[in-house]
Every structure is written in structure tokens, then in C-alpha cells.
Design an enzyme around this catalytic site. Structure first.
Site, mmCIF file in Angstrom:
data_model
loop_
_atom_site.group_PDB
_atom_site.id
_atom_site.type_symbol
_atom_site.label_atom_id
_atom_site.label_comp_id
_atom_site.label_asym_id
_atom_site.label_seq_id
_atom_site.Cartn_x
_atom_site.Cartn_y
_atom_site.Cartn_z
ATOM 1 N N ASP A 197 0.980 -1.370 0.145
ATOM 2 C CA ASP A 197 0.122 -0.155 -0.096
ATOM 3 C C ASP A 197 0.768 1.262 0.104
ATOM 4 O O ASP A 197 2.005 1.426 0.595
ATOM 5 C CB ASP A 197 -0.993 -0.067 1.359
ATOM 6 C CG ASP A 197 -1.890 0.881 1.404
ATOM 7 O OD1 ASP A 197 -2.444 1.414 -0.104
ATOM 8 O OD2 ASP A 197 -2.528 1.618 2.275
ATOM 9 N N GLU A 200 1.324 -13.210 12.493
ATOM 10 C CA GLU A 200 1.906 -12.053 13.104
ATOM 11 C C GLU A 200 1.749 -10.819 12.065
ATOM 12 O O GLU A 200 1.701 -11.199 10.742
ATOM 13 C CB GLU A 200 3.518 -12.410 13.468
ATOM 14 C CG GLU A 200 3.777 -13.531 14.312
ATOM 15 C CD GLU A 200 3.154 -13.071 15.763
ATOM 16 O OE1 GLU A 200 3.160 -11.949 16.224
ATOM 17 O OE2 GLU A 200 2.553 -14.116 16.343
ATOM 18 N N ASN A 241 -10.709 -2.322 -5.502
ATOM 19 C CA ASN A 241 -10.064 -1.238 -6.354
ATOM 20 C C ASN A 241 -10.672 -0.950 -7.842
ATOM 21 O O ASN A 241 -10.159 0.115 -8.253
ATOM 22 C CB ASN A 241 -8.720 -1.950 -6.592
ATOM 23 C CG ASN A 241 -7.806 -1.765 -5.261
ATOM 24 O OD1 ASN A 241 -6.980 -2.693 -5.232
ATOM 25 N ND2 ASN A 241 -8.091 -0.794 -4.157
HETATM 26 C C1 IPE Z 1 -5.395 -2.763 -0.310
HETATM 27 O O1 IPE Z 1 -5.062 -1.207 -0.332
HETATM 28 C C2 IPE Z 1 -5.416 -3.210 -1.560
HETATM 29 C C3 IPE Z 1 -3.959 -3.411 -2.190
HETATM 30 C C4 IPE Z 1 -2.840 -2.919 -1.608
HETATM 31 C C5 IPE Z 1 -3.982 -3.972 -3.535
HETATM 32 P P1 IPE Z 1 -6.202 -0.314 -0.323
HETATM 33 O O2 IPE Z 1 -5.611 1.124 -0.743
HETATM 34 O O3 IPE Z 1 -7.222 -0.672 -1.539
HETATM 35 O O4 IPE Z 1 -6.811 -0.162 0.872
HETATM 36 P P2 IPE Z 1 -7.729 0.836 1.841
HETATM 37 O O5 IPE Z 1 -8.770 1.441 0.696
HETATM 38 O O6 IPE Z 1 -6.793 1.588 2.381
HETATM 39 O O7 IPE Z 1 -8.398 0.116 3.084
HETATM 40 C C1 IPE Z 2 -1.534 0.418 -3.287
HETATM 41 O O1 IPE Z 2 -1.492 1.770 -3.161
HETATM 42 C C2 IPE Z 2 -2.116 -0.059 -4.656
HETATM 43 C C3 IPE Z 2 -3.294 -0.728 -4.988
HETATM 44 C C4 IPE Z 2 -4.086 -0.547 -4.111
HETATM 45 C C5 IPE Z 2 -3.504 -1.067 -6.528
HETATM 46 P P1 IPE Z 2 -2.539 2.693 -3.441
HETATM 47 O O2 IPE Z 2 -2.953 3.060 -4.891
HETATM 48 O O3 IPE Z 2 -3.632 2.180 -2.349
HETATM 49 O O4 IPE Z 2 -1.824 3.998 -2.671
HETATM 50 P P2 IPE Z 2 -2.308 4.957 -1.678
HETATM 51 O O5 IPE Z 2 -2.849 4.257 -0.617
HETATM 52 O O6 IPE Z 2 -3.657 5.700 -2.259
HETATM 53 O O7 IPE Z 2 -1.190 5.905 -1.352
HETATM 54 MG MG MG Z 3 -4.116 2.447 -0.307
#
Ligand code: IPE
Ligand code: IPE
Ligand code: MG
Length: 238
Positions: free
Chosen positions: A24, A204, A72
Site C-alpha cells: 500500500d 503475526e 479497487n
Molecule cells: C489494499 O489497499 C489493496 C492493495 C494493496 C492491493 P487499499 O488502498 O485498496 O486499501 P484501503 O482502501 O486503504 O483500505
Molecule cells: C496500493 O497503493 C496499490 C493498489 C491498491 C492497487 P494505493 O494506490 O492504494 O496507494 P495509496 O494508499 O492511495 O497511497
Molecule cells: Mg491504498
């Protein structure tokens, strides 16, 4: 004073056979640099490649990455298109990576929403790598709640009338891997976001503020050191 010796190289033993990553923070990494979010995904894909390499070097038996969730799809089309292009690029490279590292790639999730061409290439890589000794699970269009429902329905369609924990284990997308010993989430959020809800019962957790594109071998080492400093008790007295 006694100082605990730091592990010099990344190593793991039978107590750490599966690490899962919630990758993330790509978007925040990009916006903090004044770049479009899609650049963050490009940088995130580079970090993913490096971490796969680290896990290969340490001979980790199972690795799972959360690459794209069922939720997503609600993001802007431009961002989704970029992520699909990155998946396509990785599929181009995958053959070389699997042969070199004796790796088996499995895509966790329902493939039906992907373009037909991507879908067949995902299946092709899964087939070609099926004799690989170590597993790389890539969660793509993955959601844990729908995975559990899918597992129950599979068990029912196999004639089960009363569902056991074992039936669910046997029908999860992750059925070829043990539950993760360690789940690492980058970018500061402390939640699972619909990832491995069933499998995480005794995992964990390791959370870091580091954004995924900056997550590197040093960060992985910190997470592994933290894992080895813990005592797992599974409800017993340890
Ligand atoms: C979780 O991240 C999904 C992936 C890393 C693919 P998100 O960015 O989608 O999660 P939320 O929305 O912060 O919970
Ligand atoms: C994780 O990074 C990748 C996916 C969820 C595809 P994010 O795109 O969620 O990045 P943030 O959380 O918006 O910074
Ligand atoms: Mg994210």
C-alpha cells in the site's frame, strides 16, 4: 550490556515459510512528489520485483502479494488501465523469472473481469510454472470475503452438506500455501482491507509507515527481525 546480534543476511527457517505483503501507498508516494498516481504504481511494481528477488534469495517457500482488490475497481479508469498494463508487463517477464527461481506463480482471485488476453496469459503462466518448488501468490481482483464464499460453494458443489474448516482450507484460492506466518503492510494503515481474513487467524502482523515504492530489503529485514523477536502461542501457553 548484552546486545542482540542483528541478522546479517536475510534468512528464514521452517518457522517462517510464508510472508504476505499488503503493498500500500503507491498513490501517496506519487502525489507527495507532484506526480500522477499511476507513476506510484510504476514505482510500486519496481519495489515488488526487488522484494520477490529478496524472497527468492532467502529461499522463502511461500510469498503472497496483494496487488489489486475487488474494491479497487472503483478507482478512476486511467489508474486501473495503468495497473493492468503493469500486470501485462510482468506477465511478459514472468517466464524468465519462474525458470530462474524454480517459482510457481498463482493468481488469487476471480479472473473473469480481466480482458480475455490477460486472462489466458495468466492461466498460461500458472500452467508453465506449475512444477515450481516455491510459490508466489499474486492477489489480483482478490477479496477475502468472496474467496470464503467461493470456497463454501466449491465444497457444496463437491457434494458436501456440512462444511468443515478443512473444506474451506481445501477450497481457498491459497490452498497450496500454509497460512501466512507474517503479514506486512506498508504505508501506515493498520487494517486488512479484505485480505486473507480466514488465513490470518494466527498470523503475526508488521506495519510500517514506509510507502510501498520505498519498501526495500532493509525494510524487509526489519520486519523479519520483528517476527523472530515474537513468541507465537496459538492460544496456548507458548
Ligand atoms: C489494499 O489497499 C489493496 C492493495 C494493496 C492491493 P487499499 O488502498 O485498496 O486499501 P484501503 O482502501 O486503504 O483500505
Ligand atoms: C496500493 O497503493 C496499490 C493498489 C491498491 C492497487 P494505493 O494506490 O492504494 O496507494 P495509496 O494508499 O492511495 O497511497
Ligand atoms: Mg491504498
Amino acid at each position: 550490556m548484552f546486545k542482540k546480534k542483528k541478522r546479517e543476511v536475510l534468512t528464514c527457517d521452517e518457522s517462517l515459510s510464508h510472508i504476505a505483503f499488503i503493498m500500500d501507498g503507491n498513490g501517496r508516494w506519487a502525489t507527495s512528489r507532484g506526480l500522477p498516481r499511476s507513476s506510484g504504481h510504476v514505482a510500486g511494481a519496481a519495489a515488488f520485483r526487488k522484494i520477490v528477488e529478496c524472497c527468492n534469495q532467502m529461499q522463502l517457500k511461500h510469498m503472497t502479494v496483494y496487488a489489486f482488490s475487488t474494491e479497487n475497481w472503483s478507482r478512476p479508469k486511467e489508474e486501473i488501465d495503468r495497473i493492468m498494463k503493469l500486470l501485462s508487463d510482468y506477465l511478459d517477464e514472468a517466464e524468465r523469472i519462474i525458470d530462474k527461481n524454480d517459482l510457481r506463480i498463482i493468481f488469487l482471485g476471480d479472473k473473469s473481469p480481466f480482458a480475455r488476453e490477460l486472462r489466458s496469459r495468466m492461466r498460461e503462466i500458472e500452467q508453465k510454472s506449475s512444477s515450481g518448488k516455491r510459490i508466489l501468490n499474486i492477489a489480483m481482483n482478490y477479496g477475502s470475503r468472496s474467496e470464503i464464499v467461493h470456497a463454501v460453494n466449491e465444497a457444496l458443489s463437491n457434494g458436501k452438506r456440512v462444511i468443515t474448516e478443512e473444506d474451506i482450507d481445501d477450497n481457498l484460492y491459497t490452498k497450496l500455501s500454509p497460512p501466512p506466518d507474517l503479514i506486512i503492510r506498508s504505508a501506515g494503515e493498520m487494517r486488512l482491507s479484505n485480505f486473507l481474513l480466514w488465513q490470518a487467524a494466527y498470523s503475526e502482523f508488521y506495519f510500517t509507515d514506509t510507502l510501498w515504492p520505498d519498501f526495500d530489503e532493509k525494510e524487509l529485514k526489519k520486519a523479519i527481525e520483528s517476527f523472530y523477536s515474537r513468541k507465537r502461542k496459538y492460544g496456548g501457553l507458548g
